[in-house]
Scaffold this motif. Structure first.
Motif, PDB file in Angstrom:
ATOM      1  N   ILE A   4     109.176  50.412  15.368  1.00 18.82           N
ATOM      2  CA  ILE A   4     108.712  49.582  14.996  1.00 18.82           C
ATOM      3  C   ILE A   4     108.177  49.556  13.230  1.00 18.82           C
ATOM      4  N   GLY A   5     108.670  48.822  12.119  1.00 25.11           N
ATOM      5  CA  GLY A   5     108.175  48.407  10.941  1.00 25.11           C
ATOM      6  C   GLY A   5     108.368  49.700   9.925  1.00 25.11           C
ATOM      7  N   LYS A   6     109.832  51.408  11.143  1.00 21.27           N
ATOM      8  CA  LYS A   6     109.674  52.051   9.925  1.00 21.27           C
ATOM      9  C   LYS A   6     111.709  51.581   9.487  1.00 21.27           C
ATOM     10  N   ILE A   7     111.628  53.045   8.630  1.00 20.65           N
ATOM     11  CA  ILE A   7     113.159  53.198   8.359  1.00 20.65           C
ATOM     12  C   ILE A   7     113.176  53.765   9.761  1.00 20.65           C
ATOM     13  N   ASN A   8     114.489  53.920  10.606  1.00 18.46           N
ATOM     14  CA  ASN A   8     114.867  54.442  11.246  1.00 18.46           C
ATOM     15  C   ASN A   8     116.727  54.942  11.437  1.00 18.46           C
ATOM     16  N   THR A   9     116.732  56.158  10.721  1.00 16.61           N
ATOM     17  CA  THR A   9     118.714  56.087  11.531  1.00 16.61           C
ATOM     18  C   THR A   9     119.353  56.033  12.741  1.00 16.61           C
ATOM     19  N   LEU A  10     119.413  55.110  12.891  1.00 22.68           N
ATOM     20  CA  LEU A  10     120.120  54.971  14.405  1.00 22.68           C
ATOM     21  C   LEU A  10     121.784  55.147  14.590  1.00 22.68           C
ATOM     22  N   GLN A  11     122.271  54.881  15.829  1.00 25.29           N
ATOM     23  CA  GLN A  11     123.994  55.074  16.667  1.00 25.29           C
ATOM     24  C   GLN A  11     124.304  53.467  16.435  1.00 25.29           C
ATOM     25  N   VAL A  12     125.420  52.659  15.967  1.00 30.16           N
ATOM     26  CA  VAL A  12     126.709  52.239  16.381  1.00 30.16           C
ATOM     27  C   VAL A  12     126.693  52.485  17.887  1.00 30.16           C
ATOM     28  N   ALA A  13     125.795  51.261  18.729  1.00 30.17           N
ATOM     29  CA  ALA A  13     126.104  51.351  20.265  1.00 30.17           C
ATOM     30  C   ALA A  13     127.226  50.331  20.531  1.00 30.17           C
ATOM     31  N   GLU A  14     126.966  49.254  20.536  1.00 28.90           N
ATOM     32  CA  GLU A  14     128.146  48.231  20.498  1.00 28.90           C
ATOM     33  C   GLU A  14     128.429  47.423  19.726  1.00 28.90           C
ATOM     34  N   VAL A  15     129.214  46.698  19.127  1.00 32.46           N
ATOM     35  CA  VAL A  15     130.235  45.740  18.209  1.00 32.46           C
ATOM     36  C   VAL A  15     130.241  44.527  18.912  1.00 32.46           C
ATOM     37  N   TYR A  16     129.522  43.648  18.436  1.00 28.00           N
ATOM     38  CA  TYR A  16     129.657  41.815  18.843  1.00 28.00           C
ATOM     39  C   TYR A  16     130.357  41.311  17.829  1.00 28.00           C
ATOM     40  N   PRO A  17     130.674  39.507  17.839  1.00 27.53           N
ATOM     41  CA  PRO A  17     130.865  39.505  17.020  1.00 27.53           C
ATOM     42  C   PRO A  17     130.045  38.712  16.085  1.00 27.53           C
ATOM     43  N   PHE A  18     128.507  38.537  16.526  1.00 30.77           N
ATOM     44  CA  PHE A  18     127.347  38.447  15.185  1.00 30.77           C
ATOM     45  C   PHE A  18     126.809  39.678  14.711  1.00 30.77           C
ATOM     46  N   GLY A  19     127.444  41.012  15.221  1.00 30.91           N
ATOM     47  CA  GLY A  19     126.070  42.301  14.376  1.00 30.91           C
ATOM     48  C   GLY A  19     126.465  43.772  15.704  1.00 30.91           C
ATOM     49  N   TYR A  20     125.437  43.555  15.050  1.00 27.01           N
ATOM     50  CA  TYR A  20     126.291  45.605  16.021  1.00 27.01           C
ATOM     51  C   TYR A  20     124.361  46.014  17.044  1.00 27.01           C
ATOM     52  N   ALA A  21     125.100  46.795  18.075  1.00 21.06           N
ATOM     53  CA  ALA A  21     123.454  46.900  18.501  1.00 21.06           C
ATOM     54  C   ALA A  21     122.923  48.670  18.155  1.00 21.06           C
ATOM     55  N   LEU A  22     122.580  48.331  17.459  1.00 18.79           N
ATOM     56  CA  LEU A  22     121.895  49.774  17.375  1.00 18.79           C
ATOM     57  C   LEU A  22     121.263  50.112  18.174  1.00 18.79           C
ATOM     58  N   ALA A  23     120.945  51.538  18.193  1.00 20.60           N
ATOM     59  CA  ALA A  23     120.372  52.830  19.678  1.00 20.60           C
ATOM     60  C   ALA A  23     120.154  53.879  18.702  1.00 20.60           C
ATOM     61  N   PRO A  24     118.914  54.325  19.428  1.00 22.66           N
ATOM     62  CA  PRO A  24     118.176  55.936  18.741  1.00 22.66           C
ATOM     63  C   PRO A  24     119.775  56.866  19.433  1.00 22.66           C
ATOM     64  N   GLU A  25     120.576  58.210  18.446  1.00 20.53           N
ATOM     65  CA  GLU A  25     121.146  59.213  18.358  1.00 20.53           C
ATOM     66  C   GLU A  25     120.873  59.796  19.551  1.00 20.53           C
ATOM     67  N   ILE A  26     121.446  59.576  21.140  1.00 17.08           N
ATOM     68  CA  ILE A  26     121.394  60.590  22.354  1.00 17.08           C
ATOM     69  C   ILE A  26     122.169  61.837  21.962  1.00 17.08           C
ATOM     70  N   ALA A  27     121.151  62.720  22.578  1.00 22.19           N
ATOM     71  CA  ALA A  27     121.579  64.286  22.099  1.00 22.19           C
ATOM     72  C   ALA A  27     122.890  64.803  24.071  1.00 22.19           C
ATOM     73  N   ASP A  28     123.736  65.534  22.829  1.00 16.52           N
ATOM     74  CA  ASP A  28     124.344  65.435  24.111  1.00 16.52           C
ATOM     75  C   ASP A  28     124.723  65.938  25.390  1.00 16.52           C
ATOM     76  N   ASP A  29     122.982  66.973  25.496  1.00 15.58           N
ATOM     77  CA  ASP A  29     122.370  67.178  26.741  1.00 15.58           C
ATOM     78  C   ASP A  29     121.719  66.167  27.865  1.00 15.58           C
ATOM     79  N   GLN A  30     122.095  65.056  27.161  1.00 17.21           N
ATOM     80  CA  GLN A  30     121.070  63.690  27.648  1.00 17.21           C
ATOM     81  C   GLN A  30     122.734  62.668  28.441  1.00 17.21           C
ATOM     82  N   VAL A  31     123.230  63.143  28.093  1.00 20.21           N
ATOM     83  CA  VAL A  31     124.411  62.057  28.161  1.00 20.21           C
ATOM     84  C   VAL A  31     124.420  61.596  29.637  1.00 20.21           C
ATOM     85  N   SER A  32     124.141  63.266  30.638  1.00 23.15           N
ATOM     86  CA  SER A  32     124.634  62.738  32.169  1.00 23.15           C
ATOM     87  C   SER A  32     123.386  62.629  33.029  1.00 23.15           C
ATOM     88  N   GLU A  33     122.154  62.448  32.237  1.00 23.07           N
ATOM     89  CA  GLU A  33     121.092  61.763  32.784  1.00 23.07           C
ATOM     90  C   GLU A  33     120.843  60.433  31.774  1.00 23.07           C
TER      91      GLU A  33
END
Length: 289
Positions: A4-33
């Protein structure tokens, strides 16, 4: 993790009528966790075009008036953890607001004001994320966030200073954006004002850890550099200069960025070395006709 208060590189997680939900990128080895991912909203009107799920984007993550996370592609003038000069634009009974390049002004609450803030004037502000209110805010009480000593600074180190206050002793400065120090009035040979940036040199680190700063280097290296600068200036102007030890301090500072006292000492050293001749109205290189 979202900073918070910084520049972040985020990934689009969801698309809504009013905008996008951005989240930190999840590594491949973390998907199943199982993982709890915090998201931040980027409004549609904050960007041109459209984003797809999985697409990465750089955004600034701040907070709205309710403390909710919100993203923008705009970069503010100050990030969390930074100390910079900002302009106050308005004030209320609970705080003052500062321009910082975003639609919503940055709040500096009353409790974080070193002195009353007047709209239209510039102040040195430190930005931070307040966990208590869950908001990104500012403070002019710099000693809350910056240390008055450093184990990494030593006498003779070149530093960058930002003037943030004036006291009976001199000018209080932020050193390299991280530490607090003082330039004594006797060492301030040029005019200084609040919000001004200036190069400096560590004069002394006191026994209590506090740091004294001067505007010019006064060791052998500094004296040698000034003497060479004078010789180079004489060479460039046909071996003569009307800037003497009788010249006004402002004229000397404008030309060599040093005090009149330092300039007089340099002329005296060059005279003793028989490299120059000093006349009442001029100085001259001795090897020039």
């Amino acid at each position: 993790m979202i900073n918070i208060g910084k520049i972040n590189t985020l990934q689009v997680a969801e698309v809504y009528p009013f905008g996008y939900a951005l989240a930190p990128e999840i590594a491949d080895d973390q998907v199943s966790e199982p993982t709890e991912v915090t998201t931040v909203t980027l409004p549609h009107d904050a960007i041109e075009g459209e984003l797809a799920i999985g697409q990465r984007i750089e955004v600034f993550v701040g907070t709205d008036q309710r403390g909710d996370l919100v993203a923008t592609t705009k970069t503010p003038e100050i990030l969390a953890g930074e100390t910079k000069v900002l302009k106050a634009v308005s004030g209320t009974h609970f705080g003052a607001f500062f321009e910082w390049g975003l639609d919503n002004d940055l709040l500096v609450p009353k409790d974080y004001q070193e002195a009353p803030i007047n709209p239209g004037m510039y102040y040195v502000v430190h930005a931070f994320y307040d966990k208590k209110t869950q908001r990104l805010i500012g403070s002019t009480k710099l000693h809350y966030f910056l240390k008055e000593g450093s184990a990494y600074l030593n006498e003779g180190d070149s530093v960058e200073c930002l003037v943030y206050a004036q006291s009976d002793l001199g000018f209080k400065v932020v050193i390299n954006g991280e530490y607090l120090g003082l330039i004594f009035h006797s060492d301030a040979f040029k005019p200084l004002k609040i919000g001004q940036s200036t190069p400096g040199v560590i004069k002394n680190v006191r026994s209590d850890g506090k740091i004294d700063v001067v505007l010019q280097r006064d060791d052998k290296t500094g004296r040698d550099e000034l003497q060479q600068a004078i010789l180079d200036d004489l060479e460039a102007h046909g071996g003569i200069s009307t800037l003497t030890d009788k010249s006004p301090p402002d004229a000397i500072y404008q030309h060599f960025n040093v005090s009149k006292n330092a300039y007089k000492k340099a002329l005296g050293a060059l005279f003793k070395q028989k490299k120059i001749t000093i006349k009442p109205d001029a100085i001259r290189l001795n090897d020039k006709p």
